[in-house]
Scaffold this motif. Structure first.
Motif: not given
Lengths: 568, 223
Positions: A95-96, A106-114, A117-120, A125-131
């Motif tokens: 967020x900062x 601003x989002x952070x996705x793990x290497x496995x695609x989930x 963290x999501x500033x919105x 967390x734990x959901x699949x990255x939208x793209x």
């Protein structure tokens, strides 16, 4: 289609007007079509430019975002937070940093695609990255950015790896492409802007400057359009341009065609007015020209009708100097010719009529129009009477055919002599005739002519008398000539007039003829006095004559003296 | 499982010869290793280890060194036995900030120059990825092994582990870019005295995705 025109005028006007109107209409429609096409081209160009610029602007902003995100990904504190799986701290750092670069998400996705963290949605967390596709791109080492729908909103996302020093996570930053962005663009370009996601036949309008109803129309219309085209929206036809800004997302720019055409409307109106005025002027011009032609023609027609009716006193007035004026002039000449011919014909007719009754001179004079001759007047004339002796007895005894035959021979002999001497044959007296000289045409030597005529007659008739005697008819010829004043003029009644001389001279001449024996030409003293040099005469008087108080001195003309020949 | 993973194909050739030719031979054996990739190219910097049966003695380990020279970690791969202290001398004229977040050893040497006083003891087996906070391209690996018997392959993909007591060992291979799934697979190897054993591995590697070290700005010294 055959249209019959009753007048040349209307035909000329209609044809001329029709052609002119056709030309004007063609011109007007050609210009209108051209203007419309031109306006459309202009708008097309505008749209193309705007869409290219916008796509470029988006790219530039994305590049900036990618650069900023790369910088963020180098932040050691962030790396530490992520590597130690401190989710709360990670979210806070995110967020900062989001605010540092003025990103919307601003989002952070793990290497496995989930999502880590999501500033919105900080709790998400734990959901699949939208793209996920972007993650794959980033993993492959390529620039990974695209316009992506997160929920019902569009974002331009850029993904970079978080290296510590090998990739331990993916950092995704994005800015929103929403109604505000659309409004900004509209403010810049004056066009309507929509952002639309198209995938597998499904069209979703995520953001737009259009109203709700128009968005629906746009969504359904977009299925049919390619890169550009026309769309019917509330407010009329719109020119539309579609430009991709991501793999499945396009920006749709549009402008009402009417708005683009507005500047030309005025011009077209003026053109229309000019065309209409032109047609009006053409109408006037045609009407005027038609009149200039048809009026003289009608005048000529009227003139011709009058001529046909027999009135040759016609002169058509056409003051034009052109072909019609020429026609009128020749027409007048023609009528003049006809007039002349008619006059001559009339004259000849009259002369012919007159000649039956008058001597040729009189007839000519009369037909020449000098009717005054027939009016009563007094003149000194020389009157000649002649007739056949013993004719009465002969007429009683002989066959009628014989009588007529004799008379015919007699007249045929003496008649021409009258004309030869230019005497006026006043009348036939059955077996004789009365001739006078010096009227209606005056002559200088009436007495001489009379005598010459009488002598010629006597000689001519003598031959006839010899012939008749052989046939068994005993006839003689006698002549009387007197000179004096008489009243001469027309006598008779309508339908039969004669030209007669009334006076003592007439009586005297008649009495002298009665007194004359076969072969005698008895002349009065005044006559003799006139012709003394010309003739050999014997005084046989004074003779008492009925109707005269005193005896008249009379001479008998024996013959003409031989005249000396004219000196050459 | 082995098939599905498509990793080590296990082309093991064992030549068990009992040499009586050289009196110089003792009762120790050795192993020659060869590591190739799927295309047959020799793989350098691969660590082949032999795990003996039974417990491993734990003599004090000599120290190891991971240098920083020319703004690079030298060597790229440093295999050490567990418990080895490693020093990180900085031979460059600028500071480095060495760190690692690897679970096997999480540590940090904030900006320093020269050699830190205390070496870092790597007391957990596993791979430790090293980075430098101020130089994105700097990358190094310390591979901590439970067994003292290991070798790192050279450029030709070959290596030798000597002084082996005869017996049956478990051979494993590791490479920084090895696809993770294959790391644990072991191949039994029998060592006989006198005769060198041979083992080769075919490994599947991930592409090298290191950040590119760009050349210096022209004319400017340092970086």
């Amino acid at each position: 289609m055959a249209v019959h025109f009753r007048s040349f005028r209307s035909r000329l006007v209609v044809v001329f007007l029709g052609l002119f109107a056709l030309i004007q209409a063609t011109g007007y429609f050609a210009v209108t079509a051209f203007v419309r096409a031109s306006a459309r081209h202009t708008v097309d160009d505008e749209l193309r430019l705007a869409s290219t610029l916008f796509a470029r602007q988006l790219d530039v902003r994305t590049q900036q975002l990618v650069a900023a995100t790369r910088l963020l990904s180098g932040d050691f504190a962030l790396k530490t937070a992520v590597a130690t799986a401190d989710h709360a701290t990670t979210a806070s750092v995110l967020e900062n940093h989001r605010q540092r670069v003025d990103a919307d998400v601003l989002m952070l996705a793990a290497l496995d695609g989930h999502v880590v963290a999501d500033t919105q949605r900080p709790a998400h967390h734990g959901v699949p990255f939208p793209a996920p596709r972007l993650l794959a791109e980033a993993e492959a080492g390529r620039d990974a950015s695209d316009v992506v729908a997160i929920g019902s909103n569009l974002y331009r996302l850029a993904v970079v790896p978080l290296l510590a020093p090998e990739p331990i996570a993916w950092l995704a930053a994005g800015f929103a492409i929403d109604d505000r962005a659309a409004a900004d663009l509209r403010r810049l370009s004056g066009l309507h802007v929509s952002f639309v996601a198209r995938r597998d036949g499904d069209v979703v309008v995520h953001a737009s400057t259009l109203g709700a109803a128009d968005r629906r129309t746009l969504a359904s219309g977009l299925l049919a359009l390619g890169a550009a085209g026309l769309l019917e929206l509330d407010g009329g036809e719109h020119l539309v341009r579609i430009e991709p800004v991501g793999r499945d997302v396009v920006v749709v720019l549009q402008r009402p065609l009417a708005e683009a055409l507005a500047p030309y409307d005025r011009m077209l109106l003026i053109l229309l007015a000019v065309a209409a005025a032109g047609v009006l002027l053409a109408l006037l011009g045609a009407a005027l020209v038609a009149r200039r032609v048809s009026r003289p023609v009608l005048t000529l027609a009227r003139g011709a009708r009058r001529v046909a009716a027999g009135d040759f006193d016609v002169a058509v007035k056409v003051p034009q100097r052109d072909e019609l004026g020429e026609l009128a002039r020749t027409f007048n000449e023609m009528v003049g010719g006809l007039r002349e011919r008619e006059r001559v014909r009339d004259e000849l007719e009259r002369t012919a009529k007159l000649k039956r009754f008058f001597s040729p001179q009189l007839a000519d004079a009369l037909s020449a129009g000098d009717e005054s001759l027939l009016a009563s007047h007094r003149r000194q004339i020389t009157v000649v009477f002649c007739d056949l002796r013993g004719f009465t007895a002969f007429a009683e005894a002989a066959d009628p055919e014989e009588v007529m035959r004799l008379l015919h021979e007699y007249h045929a002999t003496i008649g021409p002599l009258v004309f030869a001497n230019e005497g006026t044959l006043e009348r036939f007296t059955g077996d004789g005739l009365m001739v006078f000289f010096n009227d209606p045409v005056p002559c200088p030597d009436p007495a001489a002519r009379a005598v010459r005529m009488a002598v010629a007659m006597r000689d001519a008739v003598a031959t006839l008398l010899a012939e008749w005697r052989r046939r068994g008819h005993a006839l003689g010829f006698g002549t009387g000539i007197a000179m004096g004043d008489a009243t001469i003029g027309r006598i008779g009644f309508e339908g039969r007039f004669d030209y007669a001389a009334i006076g003592t001279v007439t009586n005297l001449s008649a009495r002298l003829c009665q007194e004359a024996r076969d072969g005698q030409i008895l002349v009065s003293e005044p006559v003799h006095a006139e012709v003394e040099s010309l003739v050999e005469a014997k005084n046989v008087g004074p003779l008492p004559l009925r109707g005269f108080a005193r005896p008249i001195v009379v001479f008998d003309v024996l013959g003409l003296r031989p005249q000396p020949t004219e000196p050459p | 499982m082995r098939r599905a993973l498509a990793t080590i194909l296990g082309a093991v050739t064992l030549t068990l010869l009992i040499p009586c030719l050289t009196p110089a031979q003792t009762d120790r054996g050795r192993l020659d290793v060869l590591v190739k990739d799927e295309r047959g190219k020799p793989v350098a910097d691969a660590v082949v280890s032999l795990t003996p049966p039974g417990a491993i003695a734990g003599p004090p380990r000599p120290g190891a060194v991971m240098d920083q020279q020319g703004k690079e970690f030298v060597p790229l791969v440093l295999p050490v036995a567990v418990g080895t202290p490693v020093t990180f001398p900085n031979r460059d004229n600028i500071r480095h900030h060495v760190y690692s977040f690897s679970p096997a050893k999480r540590f940090e040497l904030p900006l320093y120059i020269g050699t830190p006083a205390a070496p870092v003891v790597f007391d957990t087996p596993g791979s430790v990825v090293l980075g430098c906070n101020i130089h994105d391209w700097m990358l190094g690996y310390v591979y901590v092994l439970a067994t003292p018997y290991f070798v790192k392959t050279a450029e030709d993909g070959k290596g030798r582990i000597g002084e082996l007591a005869p017996g049956t060992y478990e051979a494993r291979v590791w490479h920084p870019r090895l696809r993770a799934e294959t790391e644990k697979t072991a191949t039994p190897v029998t060592i006989a005295a006198g005769e060198p054993g041979q083992v080769s591995f075919v490994v599947a590697l991930k592409p090298d995705r290191r950040p590119i070290r760009r050349p210096n700005y022209e004319g400017v010294q340092g970086n």
